[in-house]
Write a protein that holds these residues in place. Structure first.
Motif, PDB file in Angstrom:
ATOM      1  N   PHE A  56     -18.911  15.196  48.326  1.00 43.36           N
ATOM      2  CA  PHE A  56     -18.066  15.394  49.352  1.00 43.36           C
ATOM      3  C   PHE A  56     -16.848  16.098  49.129  1.00 43.36           C
ATOM      4  O   PHE A  56     -16.712  17.213  49.854  1.00 43.36           O
ATOM      5  N   GLU A  57     -16.397  16.025  47.974  1.00 47.96           N
ATOM      6  CA  GLU A  57     -15.260  16.797  47.587  1.00 47.96           C
ATOM      7  C   GLU A  57     -15.510  18.542  47.376  1.00 47.96           C
ATOM      8  O   GLU A  57     -14.941  19.246  47.932  1.00 47.96           O
ATOM      9  N   THR A  58     -16.864  18.543  46.509  1.00 46.03           N
ATOM     10  CA  THR A  58     -17.190  20.019  46.710  1.00 46.03           C
ATOM     11  C   THR A  58     -17.343  20.860  48.058  1.00 46.03           C
ATOM     12  O   THR A  58     -16.996  21.995  48.447  1.00 46.03           O
ATOM     13  N   ILE A  59     -18.229  20.036  49.085  1.00 51.58           N
ATOM     14  CA  ILE A  59     -18.525  20.516  50.199  1.00 51.58           C
ATOM     15  C   ILE A  59     -17.513  20.996  51.064  1.00 51.58           C
ATOM     16  O   ILE A  59     -17.255  21.860  51.841  1.00 51.58           O
ATOM     17  N   SER A  60     -16.292  19.902  50.866  1.00 53.50           N
ATOM     18  CA  SER A  60     -15.041  20.124  51.887  1.00 53.50           C
ATOM     19  C   SER A  60     -14.368  21.162  51.360  1.00 53.50           C
ATOM     20  O   SER A  60     -13.992  21.920  52.205  1.00 53.50           O
ATOM     21  N   GLN A  61     -14.256  21.099  50.088  1.00 57.98           N
ATOM     22  CA  GLN A  61     -13.456  22.476  49.600  1.00 57.98           C
ATOM     23  C   GLN A  61     -14.121  23.613  50.035  1.00 57.98           C
ATOM     24  O   GLN A  61     -13.349  24.738  50.189  1.00 57.98           O
ATOM     25  N   ALA A  62     -15.444  23.773  49.669  1.00 54.00           N
ATOM     26  CA  ALA A  62     -16.016  24.867  50.135  1.00 54.00           C
ATOM     27  C   ALA A  62     -15.962  25.433  51.518  1.00 54.00           C
ATOM     28  O   ALA A  62     -15.691  26.266  51.886  1.00 54.00           O
ATOM     29  N   LEU A  63     -15.908  24.473  52.395  1.00 52.00           N
ATOM     30  CA  LEU A  63     -16.007  24.611  53.693  1.00 52.00           C
ATOM     31  C   LEU A  63     -14.447  24.904  54.436  1.00 52.00           C
ATOM     32  O   LEU A  63     -14.530  26.029  55.017  1.00 52.00           O
ATOM     33  N   LEU A  64     -13.359  24.424  53.905  1.00 55.94           N
ATOM     34  CA  LEU A  64     -12.343  24.471  54.193  1.00 55.94           C
ATOM     35  C   LEU A  64     -11.597  25.944  53.716  1.00 55.94           C
ATOM     36  O   LEU A  64     -10.986  26.745  54.406  1.00 55.94           O
ATOM     37  N   SER A  65     -12.032  26.242  52.511  1.00 54.99           N
ATOM     38  CA  SER A  65     -11.704  27.634  51.888  1.00 54.99           C
ATOM     39  C   SER A  65     -12.661  28.744  52.660  1.00 54.99           C
ATOM     40  O   SER A  65     -11.942  29.775  52.841  1.00 54.99           O
ATOM     41  N   SER A  66     -13.732  28.353  53.065  1.00 56.60           N
ATOM     42  CA  SER A  66     -14.596  29.630  53.809  1.00 56.60           C
ATOM     43  C   SER A  66     -13.993  29.938  55.378  1.00 56.60           C
ATOM     44  O   SER A  66     -14.156  31.006  55.590  1.00 56.60           O
ATOM     45  N   VAL A  67     -13.849  28.890  55.815  1.00 60.33           N
ATOM     46  CA  VAL A  67     -13.346  29.114  57.255  1.00 60.33           C
ATOM     47  C   VAL A  67     -11.816  29.826  57.344  1.00 60.33           C
ATOM     48  O   VAL A  67     -11.718  30.277  58.379  1.00 60.33           O
ATOM     49  N   ASP A  68     -11.029  29.442  56.539  1.00 59.91           N
ATOM     50  CA  ASP A  68      -9.765  30.352  56.150  1.00 59.91           C
ATOM     51  C   ASP A  68      -9.885  32.067  56.247  1.00 59.91           C
ATOM     52  O   ASP A  68      -9.114  32.449  56.552  1.00 59.91           O
ATOM     53  N   ARG A  69     -11.162  32.024  55.717  1.00 57.78           N
ATOM     54  CA  ARG A  69     -11.537  33.641  55.760  1.00 57.78           C
ATOM     55  C   ARG A  69     -12.274  34.044  56.823  1.00 57.78           C
ATOM     56  O   ARG A  69     -12.871  35.449  56.797  1.00 57.78           O
ATOM     57  N   ASP A  70     -12.418  33.213  57.904  1.00 57.00           N
ATOM     58  CA  ASP A  70     -13.315  33.639  58.962  1.00 57.00           C
ATOM     59  C   ASP A  70     -12.422  33.323  60.121  1.00 57.00           C
ATOM     60  O   ASP A  70     -12.314  32.243  60.379  1.00 57.00           O
ATOM     61  N   LEU A 130     -13.110  33.181  63.271  1.00 58.68           N
ATOM     62  CA  LEU A 130     -14.134  32.680  64.526  1.00 58.68           C
ATOM     63  C   LEU A 130     -14.117  31.178  64.272  1.00 58.68           C
ATOM     64  O   LEU A 130     -15.215  30.587  65.075  1.00 58.68           O
ATOM     65  N   SER A 131     -13.993  30.736  63.070  1.00 65.24           N
ATOM     66  CA  SER A 131     -14.459  29.304  62.704  1.00 65.24           C
ATOM     67  C   SER A 131     -13.421  28.710  62.297  1.00 65.24           C
ATOM     68  O   SER A 131     -12.350  29.250  61.551  1.00 65.24           O
ATOM     69  N   GLY A 132     -13.136  27.219  62.192  1.00 66.26           N
ATOM     70  CA  GLY A 132     -11.855  26.702  61.656  1.00 66.26           C
ATOM     71  C   GLY A 132     -11.564  25.413  62.257  1.00 66.26           C
ATOM     72  O   GLY A 132     -12.581  24.548  62.687  1.00 66.26           O
ATOM     73  N   TRP A 133     -10.347  25.091  62.363  1.00 66.24           N
ATOM     74  CA  TRP A 133      -9.978  23.658  63.070  1.00 66.24           C
ATOM     75  C   TRP A 133     -10.478  22.597  62.025  1.00 66.24           C
ATOM     76  O   TRP A 133     -10.923  21.667  62.965  1.00 66.24           O
ATOM     77  N   GLY A 134     -10.270  22.558  60.943  1.00 62.81           N
ATOM     78  CA  GLY A 134     -10.847  21.480  60.067  1.00 62.81           C
ATOM     79  C   GLY A 134     -12.360  21.355  59.993  1.00 62.81           C
ATOM     80  O   GLY A 134     -13.072  22.433  60.122  1.00 62.81           O
ATOM     81  N   GLY A 135     -13.002  20.077  59.686  1.00 67.78           N
ATOM     82  CA  GLY A 135     -14.291  20.042  59.345  1.00 67.78           C
ATOM     83  C   GLY A 135     -14.823  18.785  59.759  1.00 67.78           C
ATOM     84  O   GLY A 135     -13.933  17.809  59.828  1.00 67.78           O
ATOM     85  N   HIS A 136     -16.264  18.317  59.682  1.00 70.99           N
ATOM     86  CA  HIS A 136     -16.800  17.401  59.997  1.00 70.99           C
ATOM     87  C   HIS A 136     -17.833  17.284  58.798  1.00 70.99           C
ATOM     88  O   HIS A 136     -18.815  18.130  58.879  1.00 70.99           O
ATOM     89  N   VAL A 137     -17.670  16.102  58.137  1.00 72.98           N
ATOM     90  CA  VAL A 137     -18.799  15.932  56.903  1.00 72.98           C
ATOM     91  C   VAL A 137     -19.502  14.703  56.982  1.00 72.98           C
ATOM     92  O   VAL A 137     -18.810  13.585  57.333  1.00 72.98           O
ATOM     93  N   TYR A 138     -20.754  14.677  56.726  1.00 66.18           N
ATOM     94  CA  TYR A 138     -21.681  13.512  56.728  1.00 66.18           C
ATOM     95  C   TYR A 138     -22.137  13.386  55.017  1.00 66.18           C
ATOM     96  O   TYR A 138     -22.636  14.561  54.972  1.00 66.18           O
ATOM     97  N   ILE A 139     -21.948  12.584  54.649  1.00 64.22           N
ATOM     98  CA  ILE A 139     -22.650  12.232  53.141  1.00 64.22           C
ATOM     99  C   ILE A 139     -23.672  11.271  53.314  1.00 64.22           C
ATOM    100  O   ILE A 139     -23.454  10.044  53.889  1.00 64.22           O
ATOM    101  N   VAL A 140     -24.827  11.281  53.237  1.00 63.15           N
ATOM    102  CA  VAL A 140     -25.989  10.575  53.431  1.00 63.15           C
ATOM    103  C   VAL A 140     -26.527  10.190  51.896  1.00 63.15           C
ATOM    104  O   VAL A 140     -27.172  11.167  51.167  1.00 63.15           O
ATOM    105  N   THR A 141     -26.820   8.874  51.628  1.00 64.39           N
ATOM    106  CA  THR A 141     -27.271   8.313  50.478  1.00 64.39           C
ATOM    107  C   THR A 141     -28.477   7.360  51.159  1.00 64.39           C
ATOM    108  O   THR A 141     -28.506   7.092  52.225  1.00 64.39           O
ATOM    109  N   PRO A 142     -29.361   6.917  50.072  1.00 65.81           N
ATOM    110  CA  PRO A 142     -30.562   6.148  50.621  1.00 65.81           C
ATOM    111  C   PRO A 142     -30.035   5.041  51.298  1.00 65.81           C
ATOM    112  O   PRO A 142     -30.905   4.318  52.316  1.00 65.81           O
TER     113      PRO A 142
END
Length: 204
Positions: A163-177, A179-191
Motif C-alpha cells: 500500500f505504501e509503495t503503490i501510493s507513493q508511486a501514484l502520488l509522485s507520478s501524477v504530480d508530474r502529469d 492531465l491526472s491527479g486529485w488524489g488517488g483510489h487504492v485497493y489492496i486485495v489479499t486472500p
C-alpha cells in the motif's frame, strides 16, 4: 492531442506476496479543464478480481458494463467466478471484436488466481496483452509511473508495504502529469480481505 489523453488518467497495479494492489487517480477532465475529482476508474468484478480502465471516460464506463454483463453470464453458466487469466482473455476478445472502431481504453486487470497467486496484466485498445510479474501501468501518467515503480518496487512485499509503495508511486507520478491527479483510489486485495483507501493529493 490523442483521444486517449482527452480525459486524463493514471492507473497502476502491483504484486506483493499473495496479494496485489491496484490504484488510480480521481480526476476527470476535458483536456486541461477539471470536470470531476471523484471519478471511478477501478471496478470490482468479484472479490479477487479488479479491472482498471484508463483512457476515454465514456468508453471506460461502456466497456465496464459490457464486461460485467459477460461475467454474469459466465457465473450463471459455470456456477463459479472467472479466473483472472480467463477474464483477461475475455477482455482481449471483447476489445479485438471492435478493432475497426475500438474502445479508447487501456485496461489493467489484477486478480488472485489458483493458490492465491497474484496475476496482473494490461493491454492496448485492441486487446494485445502485456503480462508482468511486478507491476503494470496505464494512462497519461504512465511514463512517470514506470519510473516511480521501477525505483520503489521490491518483490514479496506484504500488504502494508505494498500500500505504501503503490501510493507513493501514484502520488509522485501524477504530480508530474497535468492531465491526472486529485488524489488517488487504492485497493489492496489479499486472500481474506479487500481494503479500499482514498488518498489525498497535494491539491486536495
Amino acid at each position: 492531442m490523442s483521444i486517449f489523453e482527452y480525459n486524463g488518467s493514471a492507473l497502476v497495479a502491483m504484486v506483493g506476496k499473495n496479494c496485489f494492489a491496484i490504484a488510480s487517480d480521481r480526476r476527470l477532465g476535458v483536456q486541461l479543464q477539471t470536470i470531476a475529482t471523484d471519478f471511478q476508474r477501478i471496478f470490482k468484478i468479484h472479490d479477487k478480481l479488479f479491472l482498471g480502465l484508463s483512457g476515454l471516460g465514456s468508453d471506460a464506463q461502456t466497456l465496464h458494463q459490457r464486461l460485467v454483463f459477460r461475467h454474469k453470464l459466465y457465473q450463471l453458466r459455470e456456477e463459479r467466478d472467472m479466473k483472472p487469466e480467463t477474464f483477461a482473455s475475455l477482455v482481449s476478445a471483447v476489445l479485438y471484436e471492435k478493432r475497426f472502431g475500438p474502445y479508447f481504453c487501456q485496461p489493467v486487470i489484477a486478480g488472485l488466481g489458483e493458490d492465491d497467486k497474484p496475476f496482473i496484466c494490461t493491454m492496448d485498445s485492441i486487446g494485445a496483452k502485456e503480462l508482468a510479474k511486478d507491476f503494470v501501468v496505464a494512462g497519461t501518467a504512465s511514463e512517470s509511473l514506470y519510473g516511480a515503480c521501477e525505483s520503489m518496487f521490491k518483490p514479496d512485499m506484504d500488504h502494508e508495504d505494498l500500500f505504501e509503495t503503490i501510493s507513493q508511486a501514484l502520488l509522485s507520478s501524477v504530480d508530474r502529469d497535468c492531465l491526472s491527479g486529485w488524489g488517488g483510489h487504492v485497493y489492496i486485495v489479499t486472500p481474506t480481505e479487500v481494503t479500499e483507501r482514498i488518498l489525498k493529493g497535494r491539491m486536495d
